[in-house]
Design a protein around this motif. Sequence first.
Motif, PDB file in Angstrom:
ATOM      1  N   HIS A  19       0.835  -1.206   0.000  1.00 47.68           N
ATOM      2  CA  HIS A  19       0.000   0.000   0.000  1.00 47.68           C
ATOM      3  C   HIS A  19       0.868   1.254   0.000  1.00 47.68           C
ATOM      4  O   HIS A  19       0.566   2.235  -0.689  1.00 47.68           O
ATOM      5  CB  HIS A  19      -0.889   0.022   1.253  1.00 47.68           C
ATOM      6  N   ALA A  20       1.949   1.225   0.788  1.00 50.10           N
ATOM      7  CA  ALA A  20       2.834   2.384   0.858  1.00 50.10           C
ATOM      8  C   ALA A  20       3.412   2.705  -0.514  1.00 50.10           C
ATOM      9  O   ALA A  20       3.524   3.876  -0.899  1.00 50.10           O
ATOM     10  CB  ALA A  20       3.964   2.128   1.856  1.00 50.10           C
ATOM     11  N   ALA A  21       3.766   1.676  -1.272  1.00 48.73           N
ATOM     12  CA  ALA A  21       4.333   1.899  -2.602  1.00 48.73           C
ATOM     13  C   ALA A  21       3.316   2.570  -3.522  1.00 48.73           C
ATOM     14  O   ALA A  21       3.644   3.522  -4.240  1.00 48.73           O
ATOM     15  CB  ALA A  21       4.787   0.564  -3.198  1.00 48.73           C
ATOM     16  N   SER A  22       2.075   2.087  -3.501  1.00 51.15           N
ATOM     17  CA  SER A  22       1.053   2.659  -4.372  1.00 51.15           C
ATOM     18  C   SER A  22       0.753   4.101  -3.986  1.00 51.15           C
ATOM     19  O   SER A  22       0.634   4.984  -4.844  1.00 51.15           O
ATOM     20  CB  SER A  22      -0.222   1.809  -4.301  1.00 51.15           C
ATOM     21  N   ALA A  23       0.634   4.361  -2.684  1.00 51.70           N
ATOM     22  CA  ALA A  23       0.380   5.724  -2.216  1.00 51.70           C
ATOM     23  C   ALA A  23       1.541   6.645  -2.576  1.00 51.70           C
ATOM     24  O   ALA A  23       1.336   7.788  -3.004  1.00 51.70           O
ATOM     25  CB  ALA A  23       0.146   5.724  -0.707  1.00 51.70           C
ATOM     26  N   MET A  24       2.758   6.159  -2.419  1.00 50.29           N
ATOM     27  CA  MET A  24       3.947   6.953  -2.730  1.00 50.29           C
ATOM     28  C   MET A  24       3.981   7.340  -4.209  1.00 50.29           C
ATOM     29  O   MET A  24       4.240   8.500  -4.556  1.00 50.29           O
ATOM     30  CB  MET A  24       5.196   6.152  -2.380  1.00 50.29           C
ATOM     31  N   LEU A  25       3.712   6.382  -5.086  1.00 56.19           N
ATOM     32  CA  LEU A  25       3.747   6.667  -6.519  1.00 56.19           C
ATOM     33  C   LEU A  25       2.689   7.701  -6.903  1.00 56.19           C
ATOM     34  O   LEU A  25       2.959   8.613  -7.695  1.00 56.19           O
ATOM     35  CB  LEU A  25       3.538   5.385  -7.307  1.00 56.19           C
ATOM     36  N   ALA A  26       1.486   7.554  -6.350  1.00 55.79           N
ATOM     37  CA  ALA A  26       0.419   8.512  -6.663  1.00 55.79           C
ATOM     38  C   ALA A  26       0.755   9.892  -6.113  1.00 55.79           C
ATOM     39  O   ALA A  26       0.557  10.915  -6.785  1.00 55.79           O
ATOM     40  CB  ALA A  26      -0.908   8.018  -6.085  1.00 55.79           C
ATOM     41  N   ALA A 269      12.647   5.307   0.223  1.00 55.98           N
ATOM     42  CA  ALA A 269      13.784   5.195  -0.690  1.00 55.98           C
ATOM     43  C   ALA A 269      13.969   3.746  -1.124  1.00 55.98           C
ATOM     44  O   ALA A 269      14.255   3.456  -2.296  1.00 55.98           O
ATOM     45  CB  ALA A 269      15.054   5.716  -0.020  1.00 55.98           C
ATOM     46  N   GLY A 270      13.777   2.814  -0.186  1.00 57.38           N
ATOM     47  CA  GLY A 270      13.879   1.401  -0.515  1.00 57.38           C
ATOM     48  C   GLY A 270      12.794   0.950  -1.478  1.00 57.38           C
ATOM     49  O   GLY A 270      13.039   0.147  -2.381  1.00 57.38           O
ATOM     50  N   LEU A 271      11.593   1.488  -1.290  1.00 55.93           N
ATOM     51  CA  LEU A 271      10.492   1.138  -2.188  1.00 55.93           C
ATOM     52  C   LEU A 271      10.756   1.658  -3.597  1.00 55.93           C
ATOM     53  O   LEU A 271      10.500   0.966  -4.583  1.00 55.93           O
ATOM     54  CB  LEU A 271       9.177   1.716  -1.666  1.00 55.93           C
ATOM     55  N   ARG A 281      13.398  10.470 -10.809  1.00 58.40           N
ATOM     56  CA  ARG A 281      12.085  10.120 -11.340  1.00 58.40           C
ATOM     57  C   ARG A 281      11.035  10.149 -10.244  1.00 58.40           C
ATOM     58  O   ARG A 281       9.845  10.294 -10.523  1.00 58.40           O
ATOM     59  CB  ARG A 281      12.123   8.738 -11.975  1.00 58.40           C
ATOM     60  N   ALA A 282      11.422   9.933  -8.995  1.00 57.94           N
ATOM     61  CA  ALA A 282      10.464   9.938  -7.902  1.00 57.94           C
ATOM     62  C   ALA A 282      10.002  11.338  -7.611  1.00 57.94           C
ATOM     63  O   ALA A 282       8.911  11.506  -7.148  1.00 57.94           O
ATOM     64  CB  ALA A 282      11.093   9.319  -6.649  1.00 57.94           C
TER      65      ALA A 282
END
Length: 282
Positions: A19-26, A269-271, A281-282
């Motif tokens: 979930h953290a990865a998806s929230a971070m990308l959005a 950062a790890g994600l 890119r992030a």
Amino acid sequence: MTITTRFAPSPTGPLHLGHAASAMLAHDAARAAGGRFLLRIEDIDPGRARQGFVTGIEDDLRWLGLDWDGPVVRQSARLPLYADALDRLKAMGLVYPCFCTRAEIAASASAPHGPEGAIYPGTCRALSDAVRAERMMREPHCWRLDMAPAVARAGPLDWHDRVAGRIAAIPDAQGDVVLARKDAPVSYHLAVTLDDAAQGVTLVVRGADLFAATHIHRLLQALLGLPTPDYWHHPLLTGPDGRRLAKRDGAKSLAELRAGGADPKALLAGLRAQLGLSPARA
């Protein structure tokens, strides 16, 4: 055009790294473009949604430094919107009541399989109006999209994914999907399509496990006259065993990581590294 993204978890358990990865990308996609990042709580499952998990979701995002814009929207407050859309589809003659149980569908020898499992064999599609009316008074029922006439009415459709490119929509591969459940006033397919349009979401960021669902959402957009956002179906995070992280498999929650003293900046950062994103890119 200003980018608007969203994170839309279901409060049926604590958030984990997936979930953290998806929230971070959005969040990052919106912030990089000077856009908006929204938080929506998809709490339409009355049997599993819990207020404690809603609070936990907000606490986890704040800990990660993923701030959202505007008030938190909850699907449970939007039921009239869903009912109105379902009524519109009923008026078009594109939905029908279904009385079959999951066990009956699974046991049907004529049920083929699609991207998300057994395809409904259409058992209730040919019932007469009189039989439907009589059974609706005494039996639980869901509402299914009558896929063939719906596809014919919409015509050829496509959508764009940031990873896969331009995709031809093939919703009929999934059969007559459920739009309103027996135990809830709306299904994921209808609710998420309406909510993204109502909130002005222009980029839907979600896991690759929902790629097939987008074919259905594109059809509903066409039938209901809704705009089509861009999509970004990102890879799913996996555990040491190679299986996707999931609540049901006991993936370590963000709350547990927080309580254990994890560094949220290092975690993000790890994600990004795991997803193949450079800091630029992030």
